[in-house]
Write an enzyme that holds these catalytic residues in place. Structure first.
Site, PDB file in Angstrom:
ATOM      1  CD  GLU A 182      -2.548  -1.816   0.487  1.00  0.00           C
ATOM      2  OE1 GLU A 182      -2.710  -1.145  -0.554  1.00  0.00           O
ATOM      3  OE2 GLU A 182      -3.156  -2.896   0.691  1.00  0.00           O
ATOM      4  CG  ASP A 316      -3.178  -2.508  -8.048  1.00  0.00           C
ATOM      5  OD1 ASP A 316      -2.096  -2.353  -7.465  1.00  0.00           O
ATOM      6  OD2 ASP A 316      -4.283  -2.298  -7.502  1.00  0.00           O
TER       7      ASP A 316
END
Length: 486
Positions: A182, A316
């Site tokens: 993250e 991602d």
């Protein structure tokens, strides 16, 4: 041709441990969809770049917990079955959705051939070939992708070293860079990284006060932070103006329920599913060309604004193909078009070698989540998970790790604790994405950890540990004794 500057594309590949934990709509289905629609085409693209002799094409992050699943025999069988089922569903759609059926049948056939030809022995042989040829730079990370700032330092160090060791076992050496889960950071973590052999890591752009045009040593360490350029990254990523929302692209959320196939194009943001227009690949191709050109122009403009410095765009991996159907085609087209526009495309390692290293910086506590702080993983909405994680860590550190030989009960207890501490559960709750499943997963791993910890303290539990290892068995090399205090 004038050299405009340097561009790094960083892809972060991650899914939590899903094997043996449900199938549909979340669980193993999530893994197999991402495998079929993202990992297969992206790896195929990289293999073709390797065959062409291209080096330093992009920086690929692969979390240890995902790598464990992509090598796992159970998951490999499940993925093959899923691909076969996709093939059958495409045939079944024929009488009602003739054009979609033919399109999906070709895609499923190609995917089955790819899997059976290249993937039957898992991901690691493919990944090792790409790293050995320097086609990519690999980023690793902590074992189960925990939000590191909220971990006790002892557990944080253990999770990172376990993850790096796992990658080394699969590929022959540990990566020098990591994707910090993250992009979570708290001041001082750079010293943890240095001790573990990590030389570079990713943060979000605001953590570097918006100046991401070079890598920067963090504090008084030699560890380099790379920041994501938001202007460039958001050309793709933004939910408001990002490319995947174009009306011509295939709509992710609209299903043909008898077959599970996706027959519609986006059409419009406020168009109801039953009113969306049929997907037309030719229209999507026109949009794709436009978005490739726009991205290249955006990169060149930003590079000129930073005097030919460094631009890092990060996404991602699952965005490309899984969430955005046309994403893999866009990705390859961009990586071919940028060098033609005078942009030096390389990896984070290549950017360091090219001299894109600036002056030291003090980073604030940060993440790439909402608000760029820790609220997604530490906010009121997930107070129950935060409390659970605190309890797991406290009980974990109270265990006796002084044994002379490995204990399978203790090892499995630690494995369950690491799975409980995954950052995914709090993220899914905060974002209201399968929140019930996320809370269930956090709770079941916490409960299993506590059960095994109790059994370990009483000198029992080998049968139970073996049973749980069959379901939750990543990181077979994990040695709980490494958690003993120094």
């Amino acid at each position: 041709m004038k050299r405009e500057g340097t561009f790094c594309l960083v892809l972060h590949s991650h899914l939590p441990w899903l094997a043996h934990h449900g199938a549909w709509p979340v669980g193993e289905e999530w893994l197999y969809q991402a495998w079929a629609h993202s990992y297969l085409p992206v790896v195929d693209m990289l293999r073709r770049f390797a065959d062409e002799g291209r080096t330093d094409v992009l920086t690929l992050g692969v979390t240890p917990v995902l790598a464990a699943q992509l090598d796992d025999p159970y998951c490999l069988r499940g993925a093959h079955d899923w691909l076969g089922n996709w093939h059958l569903r495409a045939q079944y759609a024929g009488p009602r959705l003739r054009e979609l059926s033919a399109y999906e049948h070709r895609a499923a056939t190609w995917s089955l051939e790819q899997f059976e030809t290249h993937w039957r022995h898992g991901f690691s042989p493919l990944l090792r070939a790409l790293t050995d040829s320097s086609t990519i730079e690999l980023l690793g990370g902590p074992a189960t992708h925990p939000f590191q700032p909220l971990l006790d330092p002892r557990i944080r160090d253990f999770a990172l070293r376990t993850g790096l060791a796992d990658t080394a076992l699969r590929l022959g050496s540990a990566p020098e860079g990591i994707w910090a889960p993250e992009c979570g950071y708290s001041p001082g973590m750079e010293h943890d990284y240095a001790r573990a052999g990590v030389r570079r890591f990713m943060v979000d752009g605001p953590a570097m006060h918006g100046d991401t045009s070079s890598a920067r040593p963090v504090g008084d360490s030699d560890v380099l932070a790379f920041g994501r350029d938001l202007e460039v990254s958001y050309r793709v990523w933004s939910p408001k103006v990002g490319y995947p929302g174009d009306p011509a692209y295939r709509d992710f959320h609209t299903y043909d329920h008898p077959t599970g196939l996706k027959p519609a194009r986006v059409t419009g943001k406020n168009v109801a599913p039953h009113e969306k227009r049929p997907y037309e690949p030719a229209l999507a191709s026109v949009a794709l060309e436009r978005h490739v050109a726009d991205f290249v122009e955006t990169v060149v403009r930003r590079l000129r604004a930073v005097d030919g410095g460094l631009i890092v765009a990060a996404y991602d991996t699952e965005l490309f193909g899984h969430w955005w159907h046309e994403g893999p085609q866009w990705l390859e087209a961009v990586l071919r078009a940028l060098p033609e526009a005078g942009v030096h495309v390389t990896t984070l390692r290549g950017a360091v070698d090219a001299g894109h290293v600036g002056t030291p910086i003090e980073l604030p506590a940060s993440s790439w989540g909402t608000g760029k702080d820790w609220r997604v993983w530490d906010g009121a909405q997930v107070s129950d998970i935060v409390s659970l994680n605190t309890q797991v860590q406290r009980e974990l550190l109270e265990l006796d790790f002084s044994g002379e030989v490995r204990d399978p009960v203790l090892d499995q207890a630690v494995r369950e604790a690491l799975l409980a501490l995954s950052s995914d559960w709090a993220f899914m709750v905060t974002k209201d994405s399968a929140a019930d499943y996320a809370r269930y997963r956090a709770k079941i791993h916490s409960d299993r950890f506590s059960e095994l910890a109790t059994l370990f303290r009483s000198g029992r539990g080998h049968a139970r540990a073996s049973e749980l290892r069959a379901a939750d068995g990543p990181f077979g090399h994990l040695d709980a004794r490494s958690l003993r205090p120094n």
